[in-house]
Design a protein around this motif. Structure first.
Motif, PDB file in Angstrom:
ATOM      1  N   HIS A   1      10.049 -20.547   5.573  1.00  0.00           N
ATOM      2  CA  HIS A   1       9.098 -19.944   5.400  1.00  0.00           C
ATOM      3  C   HIS A   1       9.515 -18.476   5.848  1.00  0.00           C
ATOM      4  O   HIS A   1       9.821 -18.438   7.121  1.00  0.00           O
ATOM      5  N   ARG A   2       9.279 -17.215   5.206  1.00  0.00           N
ATOM      6  CA  ARG A   2       9.665 -15.857   5.972  1.00  0.00           C
ATOM      7  C   ARG A   2       8.659 -15.060   5.539  1.00  0.00           C
ATOM      8  O   ARG A   2       8.345 -14.841   4.443  1.00  0.00           O
ATOM      9  N   THR A   3       7.901 -14.437   6.539  1.00  0.00           N
ATOM     10  CA  THR A   3       6.862 -13.597   6.436  1.00  0.00           C
ATOM     11  C   THR A   3       7.430 -12.340   7.049  1.00  0.00           C
ATOM     12  O   THR A   3       8.046 -12.107   8.097  1.00  0.00           O
ATOM     13  N   SER A   4       7.413 -11.046   6.465  1.00  0.00           N
ATOM     14  CA  SER A   4       7.796  -9.789   6.782  1.00  0.00           C
ATOM     15  C   SER A   4       6.861  -8.798   6.420  1.00  0.00           C
ATOM     16  O   SER A   4       6.055  -8.674   5.500  1.00  0.00           O
ATOM     17  N   VAL A   5       6.743  -7.710   7.449  1.00  0.00           N
ATOM     18  CA  VAL A   5       5.903  -6.577   7.334  1.00  0.00           C
ATOM     19  C   VAL A   5       6.986  -5.417   7.497  1.00  0.00           C
ATOM     20  O   VAL A   5       8.286  -5.515   8.065  1.00  0.00           O
TER      21      VAL A   5
ATOM     22  N   LEU B   1       4.470  -2.490   3.219  1.00  0.00           N
ATOM     23  CA  LEU B   1       4.370  -3.791   2.681  1.00  0.00           C
ATOM     24  C   LEU B   1       4.441  -5.018   3.417  1.00  0.00           C
ATOM     25  O   LEU B   1       5.084  -5.031   4.548  1.00  0.00           O
ATOM     26  N   ALA B   2       3.939  -6.061   2.793  1.00  0.00           N
ATOM     27  CA  ALA B   2       3.804  -7.515   3.688  1.00  0.00           C
ATOM     28  C   ALA B   2       4.197  -8.352   2.411  1.00  0.00           C
ATOM     29  O   ALA B   2       3.758  -8.311   1.540  1.00  0.00           O
TER      30      ALA B   2
ATOM     31  N   GLY C   1      13.866   1.540   4.242  1.00  0.00           N
ATOM     32  CA  GLY C   1      12.954   1.002   5.042  1.00  0.00           C
ATOM     33  C   GLY C   1      13.321   0.199   6.332  1.00  0.00           C
ATOM     34  O   GLY C   1      14.447  -0.248   6.323  1.00  0.00           O
ATOM     35  N   VAL C   2      12.234  -0.052   7.089  1.00  0.00           N
ATOM     36  CA  VAL C   2      12.689  -1.101   8.143  1.00  0.00           C
ATOM     37  C   VAL C   2      11.500  -2.229   8.141  1.00  0.00           C
ATOM     38  O   VAL C   2      10.306  -2.099   7.570  1.00  0.00           O
ATOM     39  N   ASP C   3      11.784  -3.179   8.565  1.00  0.00           N
ATOM     40  CA  ASP C   3      11.149  -4.408   8.686  1.00  0.00           C
ATOM     41  C   ASP C   3      11.048  -5.242   9.737  1.00  0.00           C
ATOM     42  O   ASP C   3      12.243  -5.339  10.559  1.00  0.00           O
ATOM     43  N   ALA C   4      10.163  -6.087   9.912  1.00  0.00           N
ATOM     44  CA  ALA C   4      10.218  -7.263  11.145  1.00  0.00           C
ATOM     45  C   ALA C   4      10.021  -8.659  10.225  1.00  0.00           C
ATOM     46  O   ALA C   4       8.599  -8.935  10.254  1.00  0.00           O
ATOM     47  N   PRO C   5      10.824  -9.292   9.873  1.00  0.00           N
ATOM     48  CA  PRO C   5      10.765 -10.545   9.219  1.00  0.00           C
ATOM     49  C   PRO C   5      10.754 -11.626  10.227  1.00  0.00           C
ATOM     50  O   PRO C   5      11.444 -11.835  11.356  1.00  0.00           O
TER      51      PRO C   5
ATOM     52  N   GLY D   1       0.810  -1.108   0.090  1.00  0.00           N
ATOM     53  CA  GLY D   1      -0.056   0.055   0.025  1.00  0.00           C
ATOM     54  C   GLY D   1       0.845   1.036   0.146  1.00  0.00           C
ATOM     55  O   GLY D   1       2.074   1.173   0.658  1.00  0.00           O
ATOM     56  N   SER D   2       0.505   2.309  -0.781  1.00  0.00           N
ATOM     57  CA  SER D   2       1.397   3.202  -0.853  1.00  0.00           C
ATOM     58  C   SER D   2       0.657   4.687  -0.835  1.00  0.00           C
ATOM     59  O   SER D   2      -0.777   4.711  -1.217  1.00  0.00           O
ATOM     60  N   LEU D   3       1.272   5.707  -0.343  1.00  0.00           N
ATOM     61  CA  LEU D   3       0.563   7.151  -0.299  1.00  0.00           C
ATOM     62  C   LEU D   3       1.776   8.053  -0.752  1.00  0.00           C
ATOM     63  O   LEU D   3       2.792   8.264  -0.196  1.00  0.00           O
ATOM     64  N   GLY D   4       1.060   8.863  -1.821  1.00  0.00           N
ATOM     65  CA  GLY D   4       2.055   9.855  -2.349  1.00  0.00           C
ATOM     66  C   GLY D   4       2.112  11.261  -1.615  1.00  0.00           C
ATOM     67  O   GLY D   4       0.805  11.675  -1.654  1.00  0.00           O
TER      68      GLY D   4
END
Length: 183
Positions: free
Chosen positions: A83-87, A70-71, A107-111, A57-60
């Motif tokens: 299996h790797r899931t990341s947000v 992103l997910a 960006g930053v993530d939590a995989p 999802g994005s916002l200009g």
């Protein structure tokens, strides 16, 4: 009689000398779905090659900046399954030039990883940062096709800490279709 052609020529010259930017993403919300390749780019016993699916999802924010959430889910197959899931969340700088729009950002993530082997299953969560570079093709005002590459650095994964091996670098390359909505 000469005033009309002179004014017309001045108007054309002003338009050519002062072009406005394309504003392809400004004041728009986007939803995207992508598929691609994922790789664990470290020398360890984890399965290395896999595929990834992603929702975005994005916002200009303006004509050059966009924020994206992103997910994704990646499946790496080898002797076992990873299996790797990341947000994540990223800020992207867009070089908005008509139909082709190169971009880059951070960006930053939590995989979350689940390593399923024949005799055991292990799970862990990491904190990660990533860079993104890509190219969008504006098919229309509402549709975008894009290619993006993200190398991730899993900051909490630099050393072997049982039950998981060190895997500090993860890479995804994704083809995506995005629909843009005016807000």
């Amino acid at each position: 009689m000469r005033a009309v052609p002179t004014c017309f020529a001045a108007a054309i010259a002003a338009a050519l000398l002062c072009p406005s930017s394309a504003h392809a993403y400004e004041d728009q919300f986007g939803l995207a779905l992508g598929v691609g390749y994922a790789a664990v780019a470290s020398d360890n016993p984890l399965p290395h090659n896999g595929f990834v699916v992603q929702v975005e999802g994005s916002l200009g924010l303006d004509d050059t900046w966009e924020v994206r959430a992103l997910a994704n889910y990646a499946l790496h197959v080898d002797d076992g399954l990873l299996h790797r899931t990341s947000v994540g969340l990223e800020l992207v700088y867009l070089i908005d030039i008509l139909e082709l729009v190169p971009f880059f950002g951070l960006g930053v993530d939590a995989p979350v990883s689940i390593w399923d082997r024949e005799d055991t299953t292990d799970a862990w969560i990491d904190f990660a940062g990533h860079a993104v570079v890509g190219l969008d093709w504006l098919v229309s005002r509402e549709w975008v096709l894009g290619l993006e590459v993200r190398p991730y650095v899993l900051f909490t994964s630099f050393s072997d800490q049982p039950p998981r091996p060190a895997d500090p670098v993860w890479i995804t390359a994704i083809l995506r279709a995005q629909m843009l909505f005016e807000i």
